[in-house]
Every structure is written in structure tokens, then in C-alpha cells.
Design an enzyme around this catalytic site. Sequence first.
Site, PDB file in Angstrom:
ATOM      1  N   THR A  51      43.719   2.608 -32.726  1.00 19.59           N
ATOM      2  CA  THR A  51      44.963   1.835 -32.651  1.00 19.59           C
ATOM      3  C   THR A  51      45.154   0.995 -33.901  1.00 19.59           C
ATOM      4  O   THR A  51      46.241   0.937 -34.476  1.00 19.59           O
ATOM      5  CB  THR A  51      44.934   0.922 -31.410  1.00 19.59           C
ATOM      6  OG1 THR A  51      44.932   1.725 -30.226  1.00 19.59           O
ATOM      7  CG2 THR A  51      46.155  -0.001 -31.381  1.00 19.59           C
ATOM      8  N   GLY A 155      38.233   1.803 -27.063  1.00 16.19           N
ATOM      9  CA  GLY A 155      39.254   0.823 -27.415  1.00 16.19           C
ATOM     10  C   GLY A 155      40.076   0.326 -26.245  1.00 16.19           C
ATOM     11  O   GLY A 155      39.606   0.244 -25.108  1.00 16.19           O
ATOM     12  N   SER A 156      41.334   0.016 -26.538  1.00  8.92           N
ATOM     13  CA  SER A 156      42.215  -0.577 -25.527  1.00  8.92           C
ATOM     14  C   SER A 156      43.607   0.006 -25.628  1.00  8.92           C
ATOM     15  O   SER A 156      43.948   0.701 -26.584  1.00  8.92           O
ATOM     16  CB  SER A 156      42.278  -2.104 -25.700  1.00  8.92           C
ATOM     17  OG  SER A 156      42.761  -2.428 -26.998  1.00  8.92           O
ATOM     18  N   GLU A 214      57.667 -16.428 -22.737  1.00 10.02           N
ATOM     19  CA  GLU A 214      56.242 -16.585 -22.447  1.00 10.02           C
ATOM     20  C   GLU A 214      56.039 -17.256 -21.098  1.00 10.02           C
ATOM     21  O   GLU A 214      56.635 -18.290 -20.819  1.00 10.02           O
ATOM     22  CB  GLU A 214      55.571 -17.399 -23.551  1.00 10.02           C
ATOM     23  CG  GLU A 214      54.147 -17.846 -23.275  1.00 10.02           C
ATOM     24  CD  GLU A 214      53.203 -16.686 -23.002  1.00 10.02           C
ATOM     25  OE1 GLU A 214      52.502 -16.726 -21.963  1.00 10.02           O
ATOM     26  OE2 GLU A 214      53.173 -15.736 -23.823  1.00 10.02           O
ATOM     27  N   MET A 330      39.365  -8.918 -28.314  1.00 18.14           N
ATOM     28  CA  MET A 330      39.821  -7.571 -28.670  1.00 18.14           C
ATOM     29  C   MET A 330      40.312  -7.572 -30.117  1.00 18.14           C
ATOM     30  O   MET A 330      41.512  -7.593 -30.391  1.00 18.14           O
ATOM     31  CB  MET A 330      40.911  -7.108 -27.697  1.00 18.14           C
ATOM     32  CG  MET A 330      40.389  -6.799 -26.317  1.00 18.14           C
ATOM     33  SD  MET A 330      41.677  -6.177 -25.227  1.00 18.14           S
ATOM     34  CE  MET A 330      40.699  -5.519 -23.869  1.00 18.14           C
ATOM     35  N   HIS A 456      40.009 -24.963 -59.188  1.00 17.57           N
ATOM     36  CA  HIS A 456      41.290 -25.670 -59.188  1.00 17.57           C
ATOM     37  C   HIS A 456      42.254 -24.983 -60.152  1.00 17.57           C
ATOM     38  O   HIS A 456      41.868 -24.614 -61.254  1.00 17.57           O
ATOM     39  CB  HIS A 456      41.092 -27.124 -59.625  1.00 17.57           C
ATOM     40  CG  HIS A 456      42.367 -27.887 -59.786  1.00 17.57           C
ATOM     41  ND1 HIS A 456      43.046 -28.404 -58.694  1.00 17.57           N
ATOM     42  CD2 HIS A 456      43.108 -28.203 -60.884  1.00 17.57           C
ATOM     43  CE1 HIS A 456      44.137 -29.023 -59.137  1.00 17.57           C
ATOM     44  NE2 HIS A 456      44.191 -28.914 -60.468  1.00 17.57           N
TER      45      HIS A 456
END
Length: 477
Positions: A51, A155-156, A214, A330, A456
Site C-alpha cells: 500500500t 499489511g492493512s 470527525e 500502522m 546556522h
Amino acid sequence: MMLAILARRRAAESDVVVVGGGPGGYVAAIKAAQLGLKTTCIEKRGTLGGTCLNVGCIPSKALLHSSHMYHEAKSSFAHHGVKFSNLEVDLPAMMAQKDKAVAGLTKGIEGLFKKNKVTYVKGFGKLSSPSEVSVDLIDGGSTVVKGKNIIIATGSDVKSLPGITIDEKKVVSSTGALCLSEIPKKLVVIGAGYIGLEMGSVWNRLGSEVTVVEFAPDIVPSMDGEVRKQFQRMLEKQKFKFMLKTKVVGCDTSGDGVKLTLEPAAGGEQNILEADVVLVSAGRTPFTSGIGLETLGVETDKAGRILVDKRFMTNVKGVYAIGDAIPGPMLAHKAEEDGVACVEFIAGKEGHVDYDTVPGVVYTHPEVASVGKTEEQVTALGIPYRVGKFPLLANSRAKAIDDAEGVVKVIAEKETDKILGVHIMAPNAGEIIHEAVIALQYGASSEDVARTCHAHPTVSEALKEACLQTFDKAIHI
């Protein structure tokens, strides 16, 4: 004759068979081969990288960069003395650049397999015994791959929501959001996590009106609360709209667009929100069903995650699991660390993954990166602590490039000054965070980092100043 057949059969058996060719799987396969183990990797997609590389991390970052370039050209170039006319988005060209990056990287992994002599089998693998994987080949037919050790790295997948059907046209997952054929006028994102905010940023920059819905009271709930609030204000300045503590209870795609029925998370009066495209980004779920776990009796939890011990072995001897298929964050880089540690154990070495020092990054602009504990977590643990913060407005490099929105926040144990967590909202925060990861990995104090010379002018100096502020006083505020 029989001895010859048995010899051939033993020769064909791999020391390690990896089921899944995503970041965890392909890294595990390469590392196993480097350790001298005969290795086979089985991947159902037909292209390696899982994925992450095909429809996740890599293509999304390609579009995030391209859309950021357009946004900068539209809103910032003139301020820097760069003027031109007739600015426009060539969406097909943008998508082609993304696809070229993905294709090049997937072929690169195939090249690494050849270099390290990893056998690559293209097909859907299903465990038929603790030492055998039955594979339905992409080109037709099937085969059985034998291995002394099997690593599940499947995986997912996208987590679905009740009553919402993803058609990858009007209602899309992150996969569909990566290949829209036109810029939607109104995009609704369901879910205010990493993926939703990143993909919302892509289309917001290209001209979409983005509304994020949400269920929880906050965006990115795993983020440090103080940084989260500043992050949300920054996104709202970029014209994101947020509907928090809101539940989606209906989805109508019968018309030209999509009509979502919403209600307060606690219940109450419903209302309708219209969109051209809806992105469902409510998280991910382990891809562990249909791969033969039940046949072998491999234990999983209620979420479908495979349970493993400290050596990544399941309750079935010789069967291991890593990455999104097991508990833990994940994240592609976490899966890679799992893969390396797992094959090190198989090879008789010691492997280790410190899950307390796995960084997380939201690739918006500015980026938000973190490692270690949030202030809320430290408070809940009852640990006396100090906090040092440094605003990017006081950082000379950020001011010079006119990109000074953000903050660096350091949390350290009060008595020992040991760094417990670092949270950065800044341009390229995902690159800067690794200094903090190393600090946590080796138990550094805020004074250790503060007394380390930083070049810097760099944005990284903001971390040095935040550490100065933690144990003493910053110089530039």
C-alpha cells in the site's frame, strides 16, 4: 531415484517465506537473503512496495509536493519577486509524475530482489500448513511454496464505515483520492487523522473547498494537545473547515454529487452536507482474513491483529507476523523495523524494535512530526517534567525563507532532564525529527542536544533553542 526426488524437494524449500511485499515484507525478504537465508516473497498485487509505495505514502507525497509547488506559485512567488501570468493546474501531468515515481520505485525493489537472490512469486498467498503457502498466481494457475519459517506481512486495508459504500468515484478511499480525474469543487473528508488531512491538503491547494468531519472532539487524537490546537488553527488559515464531534449517519449518492446526513456525536438534530466527492479516511484495519489463519489456529485479537511474542512468532511454531498485521502503529517504517528484527531472530541473532521511539509525521505544510510522549501522557503517568518551546518566528532560517509558522516543543523529566518527547511543527519537520529520535534512543538530556553545535542558519536550530529553553533559557527569545 527416491533420494534424488527428496533432494530436489529440500532444495526447493526456502528458509524464509514472506507473505506480502509491502515495506515490512520486502525489507524482511531482503534482510533475510543478506543473512544467508534462502528467501521467497509472495505478493498479490504484482508490484512490490505494498500500500505504501503503490497507493499510500509515496504517491500521496508526490501529490503533496506537486500541489504545494502550485500553491506556492499561486500565493507566494510574487512576494519573493517571481512574477508570471497564466498559472494553471495540469492535473493529468501531475498524476503522470506521481505514477512515474511509483513505477520507478517498484521496479527498483524488483532489482534489489534480483541483486539479493530473493525469489519473487506474484499471487495471493494462503497458509495451508505451518510450512506451506498455497498461491493463486496472477498469471493463472496455482503453486505451493514451502518454507521452514513463514512471515505474515500482509499489511492493512481501508477501514469501512457502516452505511457508506466506497465506489472510488464519488465516495473514495485514499486510493481513489490519489487518482481523481478532476478537481472537486467540494470535498468532504470523513476522519481527521494523518491520511485525511494529507489528502485534504492536496485537493485544498488545488482549489477544492475541504470540510473535515470527525467523530472525536479533536483532530489527530494521538498528537500533543498544545501542538494539535496550533496545527488546527494553521489548517483553518488554509481554509480547511472542521466539523468535530460529528457523526455520519447516512450517505446518498443517487444524484450528481453526494449528500451526507450528519448528527452530533452525542445525538441530536440531523443536517445534510453536500459534496462532489467524499473521502472516507476513518483509519485502517489489518488484512488478516482469508489467508488461512483459522486453518492453522493462529491467534488474533478482536481487531483481527495477529498476536505475536517478542520474537514476532505467533502461537504456531515457525509462523511469524510483522507490520500492520500485528499490534502497534500502522506505519511503513515501523513495519520495516519489525521485518529486520524478525529475520534476525530467525537467523539466530538478536533483533529489537523500540516502539517508544517510532516517529510519526503528518506531511501537510508545515509538517508536524513527533516522537516519544505527549504532555498529556507524561501528566497521566505522574512524571514531574519541564517543557521548553521555541517558536519558528524567532528562527532566522524560517524568517529568511518566509515560512515561519510553527513551533518546537520539548518535554523532559524534571529531575534527570532526560528527554521524554519532542513535537515539531515546521517546514521539513519530518527530516528534523530524527535528531530527536536518536536523542530518545540513547537517553539524551535536553542539555545534551542544546550543547550540540547546529549549523546556522537552519530550521534545526529551533530544536536546539527549545532544548535550551527546557533546561535553562533559550538565546533568541
